[in-house]
Design an enzyme around this catalytic site. Structure first.
Site, short mmCIF file in Angstrom:
data_model
loop_
_atom_site.label_atom_id
_atom_site.label_comp_id
_atom_site.label_asym_id
_atom_site.label_seq_id
_atom_site.Cartn_x
_atom_site.Cartn_y
_atom_site.Cartn_z
N HIS A 1 0.83 -1.21 0.00
CA HIS A 1 0.00 0.00 0.00
C HIS A 1 0.85 1.26 0.00
O HIS A 1 0.37 2.32 0.32
CB HIS A 1 -0.91 0.01 1.23
CG HIS A 1 -1.95 -1.07 1.20
ND1 HIS A 1 -2.47 -1.63 2.34
CD2 HIS A 1 -2.55 -1.71 0.18
CE1 HIS A 1 -3.36 -2.57 2.01
NE2 HIS A 1 -3.42 -2.63 0.71
N HIS A 2 2.14 1.12 -0.36
CA HIS A 2 2.99 2.32 -0.31
C HIS A 2 2.53 3.32 -1.37
O HIS A 2 2.81 4.51 -1.26
CB HIS A 2 4.46 1.98 -0.46
CG HIS A 2 4.90 1.70 -1.87
ND1 HIS A 2 4.54 0.55 -2.53
CD2 HIS A 2 5.63 2.42 -2.74
CE1 HIS A 2 5.05 0.58 -3.76
NE2 HIS A 2 5.71 1.70 -3.91
N LYS B 1 -2.43 -2.65 -8.06
CA LYS B 1 -2.71 -3.09 -9.43
C LYS B 1 -2.16 -4.47 -9.67
O LYS B 1 -1.06 -4.81 -9.24
CB LYS B 1 -2.05 -2.09 -10.39
CG LYS B 1 -2.30 -2.36 -11.84
CD LYS B 1 -3.07 -1.22 -12.50
CE LYS B 1 -3.71 -1.63 -13.81
NZ LYS B 1 -4.66 -2.72 -13.69
N LYS C 1 7.66 -4.79 -10.07
CA LYS C 1 7.53 -4.48 -11.49
C LYS C 1 7.05 -3.04 -11.69
O LYS C 1 7.64 -2.28 -12.46
CB LYS C 1 6.53 -5.47 -12.10
CG LYS C 1 6.39 -5.41 -13.59
CD LYS C 1 5.44 -6.49 -14.11
CE LYS C 1 6.03 -7.88 -14.03
NZ LYS C 1 5.43 -8.85 -14.94
N ASP D 1 8.20 2.86 -12.97
CA ASP D 1 7.59 4.11 -12.51
C ASP D 1 6.09 4.20 -12.78
O ASP D 1 5.58 5.23 -13.22
CB ASP D 1 8.28 5.33 -13.17
CG ASP D 1 9.59 5.66 -12.47
OD1 ASP D 1 9.71 5.32 -11.28
OD2 ASP D 1 10.48 6.24 -13.13
N LYS E 1 -2.62 -8.97 -6.84
CA LYS E 1 -2.94 -10.05 -7.78
C LYS E 1 -4.20 -10.74 -7.31
O LYS E 1 -4.48 -10.79 -6.11
CB LYS E 1 -1.78 -11.07 -7.80
CG LYS E 1 -1.75 -11.91 -9.06
CD LYS E 1 -1.12 -11.16 -10.19
CE LYS E 1 -1.10 -11.96 -11.47
NZ LYS E 1 -0.29 -11.29 -12.51
N SER F 1 -1.52 -0.46 -19.14
CA SER F 1 -2.70 -0.47 -18.27
C SER F 1 -2.79 0.85 -17.49
O SER F 1 -3.87 1.38 -17.25
CB SER F 1 -2.63 -1.62 -17.27
OG SER F 1 -3.10 -2.80 -17.85
P1 NAD Z 1 -0.47 -17.15 -24.47
O1 NAD Z 1 -1.30 -18.24 -23.92
O2 NAD Z 1 -1.05 -16.18 -25.44
O3 NAD Z 1 0.83 -17.77 -25.21
C1 NAD Z 1 1.63 -18.80 -24.71
C2 NAD Z 1 2.09 -19.63 -25.93
O4 NAD Z 1 3.10 -20.55 -25.51
C3 NAD Z 1 0.97 -20.46 -26.55
O5 NAD Z 1 0.94 -20.25 -27.95
C4 NAD Z 1 1.37 -21.90 -26.18
O6 NAD Z 1 0.94 -22.86 -27.17
C5 NAD Z 1 2.87 -21.80 -26.14
N1 NAD Z 1 3.49 -22.88 -25.37
C6 NAD Z 1 2.99 -23.53 -24.30
N2 NAD Z 1 3.86 -24.46 -23.86
C7 NAD Z 1 4.94 -24.40 -24.67
C8 NAD Z 1 6.18 -25.12 -24.72
N3 NAD Z 1 6.48 -26.06 -23.84
N4 NAD Z 1 7.04 -24.80 -25.70
C9 NAD Z 1 6.77 -23.84 -26.59
N5 NAD Z 1 5.63 -23.12 -26.58
C10 NAD Z 1 4.71 -23.40 -25.64
O7 NAD Z 1 0.14 -16.40 -23.21
P2 NAD Z 1 0.85 -14.97 -23.17
O8 NAD Z 1 -0.14 -13.97 -22.74
O9 NAD Z 1 1.63 -14.77 -24.42
O10 NAD Z 1 1.85 -15.18 -21.95
C11 NAD Z 1 3.09 -15.86 -22.08
C12 NAD Z 1 3.94 -15.59 -20.86
O11 NAD Z 1 4.15 -14.18 -20.71
C13 NAD Z 1 3.38 -16.05 -19.52
O12 NAD Z 1 4.45 -16.45 -18.69
C14 NAD Z 1 2.73 -14.80 -18.96
O13 NAD Z 1 2.60 -14.85 -17.54
C15 NAD Z 1 3.72 -13.77 -19.41
N6 NAD Z 1 3.18 -12.39 -19.46
C16 NAD Z 1 2.13 -12.08 -20.26
C17 NAD Z 1 1.68 -10.75 -20.32
C18 NAD Z 1 0.56 -10.33 -21.25
O14 NAD Z 1 0.32 -9.12 -21.35
N7 NAD Z 1 -0.09 -11.23 -21.97
C19 NAD Z 1 2.26 -9.77 -19.51
C20 NAD Z 1 3.33 -10.13 -18.69
C21 NAD Z 1 3.77 -11.45 -18.69
#
Ligand code: NAD
Length: 471
Positions: free
Chosen positions: A64-65, A70, A94, A99, A106, A362
């Site tokens: 809460h700082h 978010k 993050k 900033d 979460k 966001s």
């Molecule tokens: P997504 O589901 O759109 O894409 C993930 C892709 O990885 C899929 O196409 C899936 O088939 C593929 N995949 C799964 N297992 C695999 C493997 N063993 N080898 C190769 N490919 C594989 O998800 P995303 O939104 O792109 O998120 C991906 C990562 O990024 C996650 O760790 C998520 O937490 C992180 N992330 C996402 C966002 C966002 O804005 N979407 C933001 C920050 C972090």
């Protein structure tokens, strides 16, 4: 004491490792580390077959700082309190690195969304939102959720609708959640934001001559050989921005397999091929790898794991030949892999800030909601008129005509997406520089991840210290 793996425990460990490089009071560090509020919820829903099921859900506000808090909401069968706490803590760090003036939070609902009908998912999402409202765990000034694994624009619309229905007349209600469709107050550029942020962050590292010299690489992104794992939202957009900047995508990996071509792959046409055939394999002009994981071990300059957590561990890390690894996914490397790369001098650009493009945009969406006006609406026409005038004067004075492509660029006034992209670019460049400077100032820091934590701890601690009293 239980010896079960704790994700929150792992985050605390990384925190402690970095805290040693700071000079803050022990008690203050402890306050930063802990989750400020953990809300555990159970509520019933009636399923389509008439049975009643009790749903387990969470919302954790780590810090809460700064308010509002978010962080995304995850729908997954594996959700548990420890995981939500860890992800909330990571959000605090993050946000502070890029900033974004929010505390970390979460949410999680322990369901496999594929096993529920849209009507059931809507009931669960709306009931969860009501439970958050009941305890003031949602609101434009208190806590602002967003999409995460298993949720998207549709769920954000349900949250918004439930919130506004229960807050009639609240003028800033649209700012209670981000990741909304454009028609509901979403912002242009949100969808590709994380991939674009990954690109901006790695590009900035590639522009640092001293770092590139250490890695035996030339500066700049152009011509670099890049491998991307995961062609989802983050992986697809990261790969595409690298290709557009002149890098060569030499391999792409999905869960069913991986392909490579020394000539470079066209990301869009591989994406279309996968859509048409149901698999990334057998793409014309490319070779198949025997196993998908083999792609991680191929010779390249930059490796971008953008799929899942824990894909590079102590076992396969010694075989990785990349010089630079960009963690687009959350947690793709285990701590053992980190150690291997630190020893070898391979640079790992850490997830904690590299994939912060989503939360940064966001923040822009939330600002748009509070200001009730689309970015660019007020200045676009004015800028275009002014630039047309300046161009006319230049041509008149010089007696020469500006070329059509340059004319178009100079005259263009900013649209919403232009401003969002440039705001994100500025954010990622600054964050990268700040972390690198901190690392350089203290050569005992073992890796860029620890340097990122040090930056985060210093910023949150400064905010607390300057408050004078604790909240
Ligand atoms: P997504 O589901 O759109 O894409 C993930 C892709 O990885 C899929 O196409 C899936 O088939 C593929 N995949 C799964 N297992 C695999 C493997 N063993 N080898 C190769 N490919 C594989 O998800 P995303 O939104 O792109 O998120 C991906 C990562 O990024 C996650 O760790 C998520 O937490 C992180 N992330 C996402 C966002 C966002 O804005 N979407 C933001 C920050 C972090």
């Amino acid at each position: 004491m239980s010896h079960k793996y704790s994700f929150f425990g792992a985050v605390e460990k990384s925190f402690d490792k970095a805290a040693k490089f700071t000079k803050w009071d022990k008690g203050l560090l402890e306050q930063i580390r802990q989750c400020n509020a953990v809300y555990q919820i159970r509520f019933p829903i009636k399923r389509d077959d008439g049975s009643i099921e009790v749903i387990e859900a969470y919302r954790v506000q780590h810090s809460h700082h700064k308010t509002p808090c978010k962080g995304g909401i995850r729908f997954a069968a594996e959700v548990n309190q420890d995981e939500v706490m860890a992800l909330a803590a990571l959000m605090t760090y993050k946000c502070t690195i890029v900033d974004v003036p929010f505390g970390g939070a979460k949410g999680g609902i322990k369901i496999d969304p594929k096993k529920y009908s849209p009507i059931e998912l809507e009931k669960i999402t709306r009931r969860y939102t009501s439970e958050l409202i009941r305890k003031k765990f949602i609101g434009p000034g208190t806590d602002v959720p967003a999409p995460d694994y298993g949720t998207g624009e549709r769920e954000m619309s349900w949250i918004l609708d439930t919130y506004t229905a229960m807050h009639p007349g609240e003028i800033d209600a649209a700012g209670c959640v981000t990741g909304k469709p454009i028609s509901q107050g979403g912002v242009r550029g949100r969808r590709e934001a994380t991939g674009l942020g990954v690109f901006f962050g790695i590009r900035e590292v590639c522009n640092m001559a001293d770092i590139m010299a250490k890695l035996n690489l030339t500066t700049g992104v152009e011509g670099k050989k890049v491998i991307v794992q995961g062609l989802g939202n983050v992986g697809y957009h990261s790969a595409k921005f690298f290709q557009d900047a002149g890098a060569k995508i030499i391999a792409l990996a999905e869960y069913e397999g991986a392909i490579w071509s020394n000539e470079g792959l066209d990301v869009d046409s591989v994406f279309q091929h996968r859509k048409k055939t149901g698999s990334i394999l057998n793409y014309p002009g490319a070779e198949n790898f025997a196993k998908s994981g083999d792609a991680l071990e191929m010779e390249c300059d930059i490796l971008i794991p953008a799929a899942l957590e824990n894909v590079i561990d102590g076992k396969n890390a010694p075989n990785v030949k990349a010089k630079l690894i960009g963690e687009a996914a959350n947690g793709p490397l285990t701590p053992e892999a980190d150690e291997v790369f630190a020893k070898k001098g391979i640079i790992v650009v850490p997830d904690m800030y590299l994939n912060a493009g989503g939360v940064t945009v966001s923040y822009f969406e939330w600002l748009k909601n509070l200001s009730h006006v689309r970015y660019g609406r007020l200045e676009k026409r004015f800028t275009e008129n002014m630039n047309t005038h300046i161009l006319g004067q230049i041509e008149e004075v010089s007696g020469k005509k500006v070329k059509p492509a340059a004319r178009e660029m100079i005259m263009h006034g900013p649209d919403e997406v232009d401003l969002v992209y440039s705001g994100l670019e500025e954010t990622m460049i600054n964050a990268t520089r700040e972390i690198m400077e901190t690392w350089k100032e203290n050569p005992d820091i073992p890796d860029m991840r620890t340097a990122a934590y040090v930056v985060a701890i210093n910023k949150v601690a400064t905010a607390y210290a300057e408050l004078g009293i604790f909240p």
